[in-house]
Design a protein around this motif. Structure first.
Motif, mmCIF file in Angstrom:
data_model
loop_
_atom_site.group_PDB
_atom_site.id
_atom_site.type_symbol
_atom_site.label_atom_id
_atom_site.label_comp_id
_atom_site.label_asym_id
_atom_site.label_seq_id
_atom_site.Cartn_x
_atom_site.Cartn_y
_atom_site.Cartn_z
ATOM 1 N N VAL A 178 0.829 -1.269 -0.069
ATOM 2 C CA VAL A 178 0.068 0.072 -0.085
ATOM 3 C C VAL A 178 0.823 1.366 0.168
ATOM 4 O O VAL A 178 1.939 1.241 0.363
ATOM 5 C CB VAL A 178 -0.876 -0.043 1.194
ATOM 6 N N ALA A 179 0.488 2.232 -0.596
ATOM 7 C CA ALA A 179 1.096 3.460 -0.707
ATOM 8 C C ALA A 179 1.108 4.133 0.730
ATOM 9 O O ALA A 179 0.144 3.698 1.665
ATOM 10 C CB ALA A 179 0.298 4.541 -1.615
ATOM 11 N N PRO A 180 2.139 5.192 0.884
ATOM 12 C CA PRO A 180 2.164 5.699 2.524
ATOM 13 C C PRO A 180 0.751 6.217 2.760
ATOM 14 O O PRO A 180 -0.090 6.815 2.025
ATOM 15 C CB PRO A 180 3.021 6.815 2.262
ATOM 16 N N SER A 181 0.436 5.952 4.224
ATOM 17 C CA SER A 181 -0.713 6.347 4.853
ATOM 18 C C SER A 181 -0.246 6.761 6.191
ATOM 19 O O SER A 181 0.829 6.799 6.452
ATOM 20 C CB SER A 181 -1.800 5.562 5.013
ATOM 21 N N ARG A 182 -1.139 7.488 6.628
ATOM 22 C CA ARG A 182 -0.728 8.378 8.178
ATOM 23 C C ARG A 182 -0.783 7.259 8.944
ATOM 24 O O ARG A 182 -1.409 6.428 9.170
ATOM 25 C CB ARG A 182 -2.046 9.148 8.542
ATOM 26 N N VAL A 183 0.279 7.374 9.932
ATOM 27 C CA VAL A 183 1.128 6.501 11.016
ATOM 28 C C VAL A 183 0.476 7.220 12.650
ATOM 29 O O VAL A 183 0.606 8.293 12.449
ATOM 30 C CB VAL A 183 2.351 6.216 11.009
ATOM 31 N N PRO A 232 9.808 -2.403 21.061
ATOM 32 C CA PRO A 232 10.716 -1.786 20.476
ATOM 33 C C PRO A 232 10.302 -2.045 18.756
ATOM 34 O O PRO A 232 9.503 -3.100 18.648
ATOM 35 C CB PRO A 232 11.897 -2.557 20.499
ATOM 36 N N LYS A 233 10.588 -1.325 17.843
ATOM 37 C CA LYS A 233 10.499 -1.344 16.440
ATOM 38 C C LYS A 233 8.936 -1.018 15.999
ATOM 39 O O LYS A 233 8.796 -0.956 14.858
ATOM 40 C CB LYS A 233 10.651 -3.095 15.928
ATOM 41 N N LEU A 234 8.041 -0.953 16.836
ATOM 42 C CA LEU A 234 6.754 -0.373 16.203
ATOM 43 C C LEU A 234 6.805 0.879 16.480
ATOM 44 O O LEU A 234 6.712 1.748 17.391
ATOM 45 C CB LEU A 234 5.754 -0.932 17.407
ATOM 46 N N GLU A 235 6.386 1.504 15.308
ATOM 47 C CA GLU A 235 6.122 3.052 15.013
ATOM 48 C C GLU A 235 4.715 3.313 15.269
ATOM 49 O O GLU A 235 4.650 4.587 15.754
ATOM 50 C CB GLU A 235 6.263 3.375 13.453
ATOM 51 N N GLY A 236 3.942 2.720 15.380
ATOM 52 C CA GLY A 236 2.431 2.881 15.349
ATOM 53 C C GLY A 236 1.473 2.182 14.737
ATOM 54 O O GLY A 236 1.708 0.948 14.468
ATOM 55 N N VAL A 237 0.385 2.670 14.249
ATOM 56 C CA VAL A 237 -0.694 2.020 13.374
ATOM 57 C C VAL A 237 -1.031 2.678 12.249
ATOM 58 O O VAL A 237 -1.098 3.970 12.217
ATOM 59 C CB VAL A 237 -1.733 1.571 14.337
ATOM 60 N N ILE A 238 -1.518 1.772 11.287
ATOM 61 C CA ILE A 238 -2.150 2.561 9.926
ATOM 62 C C ILE A 238 -3.527 1.902 10.109
ATOM 63 O O ILE A 238 -3.893 0.897 10.576
ATOM 64 C CB ILE A 238 -1.461 2.258 8.583
ATOM 65 N N LEU A 239 -4.509 2.668 9.254
ATOM 66 C CA LEU A 239 -5.833 2.200 8.982
ATOM 67 C C LEU A 239 -5.825 1.625 7.698
ATOM 68 O O LEU A 239 -5.606 2.461 6.790
ATOM 69 C CB LEU A 239 -6.970 3.411 9.096
ATOM 70 N N ARG A 240 -6.328 0.482 7.582
ATOM 71 C CA ARG A 240 -6.450 0.012 6.203
ATOM 72 C C ARG A 240 -7.539 -0.925 6.037
ATOM 73 O O ARG A 240 -7.898 -1.915 6.709
ATOM 74 C CB ARG A 240 -5.091 -0.665 5.961
#
Lengths: 177, 159
Positions: B33-38, B46-54
């Protein structure tokens, strides 16, 4: 002419939530979990200082009869930039009062998604799950997740220590007058 | 091509992280998928940036660039959504990647004991030897947290 029977609609089960900020970060909590909202200013005089080793997020305790409410600094709990906290949530069925920046709004959520299993550290105790609301995703906090049983034991021990000098004072300076 | 060789070919998705390419079995890919808001919120994994809605799902974003390249990539442009197994349960995890991905058919050589735990095997493509990633050991999960906790407790127990 017979009209088709109207389709049965199942009402979507919603839950009332309060959106609040801690150090600028938005969180949600079930409104049923908030027993009381107070201004942090109203605490001056009512709260006593407490210090438990290794537990910097709790600095004050509120005594209510034989019940003690530990005031948890939300910013320190979540590891966010330190913030003073302007309001206090007294959380129902817990011994926690949570210091927050302020309330954003009250709303309702229709779906709580479990925290993905990739999140596998303390956050699993902190959050009931995540909810998508107005094109954003918010963590829904667990009211019992602010103080673990071990932390409560530490705080109770600190409370006992605070009470000791008065009760063990052989001179009874408090009664002498 | 003989029938026996054909049977050994598997589909892989090649992904790019900076200058390096890695492969993941196509069976473990949900989509690119294309970049989406995190959306970020406090946590300790560690290593987890956040979440995206898909598609109405909340998908954790796991940046594996530091583990694979030794440095954190800042120019990651797409999310490769992979299927992570937690026992019988499966969940989506989004992995940020640098460029578009490519689907290839190749023969995989299985990993050996001396390979890193995140290596499922190796394949040869366009003159490059490419690591096939094991998503279940590359991304965080309860089993890894338990292993880390056990590792932390071990030295204390010895003292």
């Amino acid at each position: 002419m017979r009209l088709a029977a109207p389709a049965k609609t199942t009402p979507v089960k919603t839950e009332q939530i309060v959106l609040f900020r801690v150090s600028g970060q938005l969180f949600a909590i079930s409104s049923a979990s908030v027993q009381e909202v107070r201004s942090a200013d109203s605490l001056s005089g009512a709260a006593t200082e407490i210090s438990a080793p290794g537990l910097r997020k709790v600095r004050h305790v509120l005594r209510r009869g034989d019940r003690s409410l530990f005031i948890v600094n939300g910013a320190m709990h979540f590891g966010l930039h330190a913030a003073e906290g302007a309001q206090l949530f007294v959380l129902r069925k817990t011994r926690t009062a949570l210091l927050i920046d302020g309330i954003e709004k009250m709303t309702s959520m229709s779906r709580l998604q479990a925290l993905p299993l990739s999140f596998c550290h303390e956050e699993r105790q902190w959050y009931r799950g995540l909810t998508a609301l107005d094109h954003t995703v918010l963590p829904v906090v667990h009211p019992e997740g602010f103080l673990s049983l071990e932390e409560l034991a530490l705080l109770d021990a600190a409370l006992l220590q605070m009470d000791k000098p008065a009760s063990e004072d052989p001179e009874g300076t408090g009664c002498a007058q | 091509m003989t029938v026996s060789t054909e049977l050994e070919l598997q589909s892989f998705v090649l992904l790019r992280l900076g200058e390096r390419r890695f492969a993941i079995s196509a069976k473990e890919i949900a989509e690119l998928v294309a970049p989406s808001r995190v959306f970020r919120f406090p946590h300790r994994t560690p290593k987890l940036e956040g979440v995206i809605l898909r598609r109405g799902r909340i998908v954790p974003v796991c940046d594996v660039s530091e583990m694979l390249l030794g440095k954190r990539m800042t120019s990651l442009r797409f999310y490769l959504i992979v299927v992570r197994n937690y026992g019988a349960h499966k969940e989506w995890v989004a992995i940020p990647v640098t460029g578009e991905c490519e689907l290839i058919n190749a023969e995989m050589t299985a990993a050996v004991e001396s390979d890193a735990p995140h290596v499922a095997g190796w394949l040869s493509h366009d003159g490059d030897v490419i690591e096939v990633l094991n998503i279940d050991t590359l991304t965080p999960g309860p089993e890894r947290a338990l292993a880390e906790a056990a590792g932390r407790q071990r030295p204390e127990a010895q003292s």
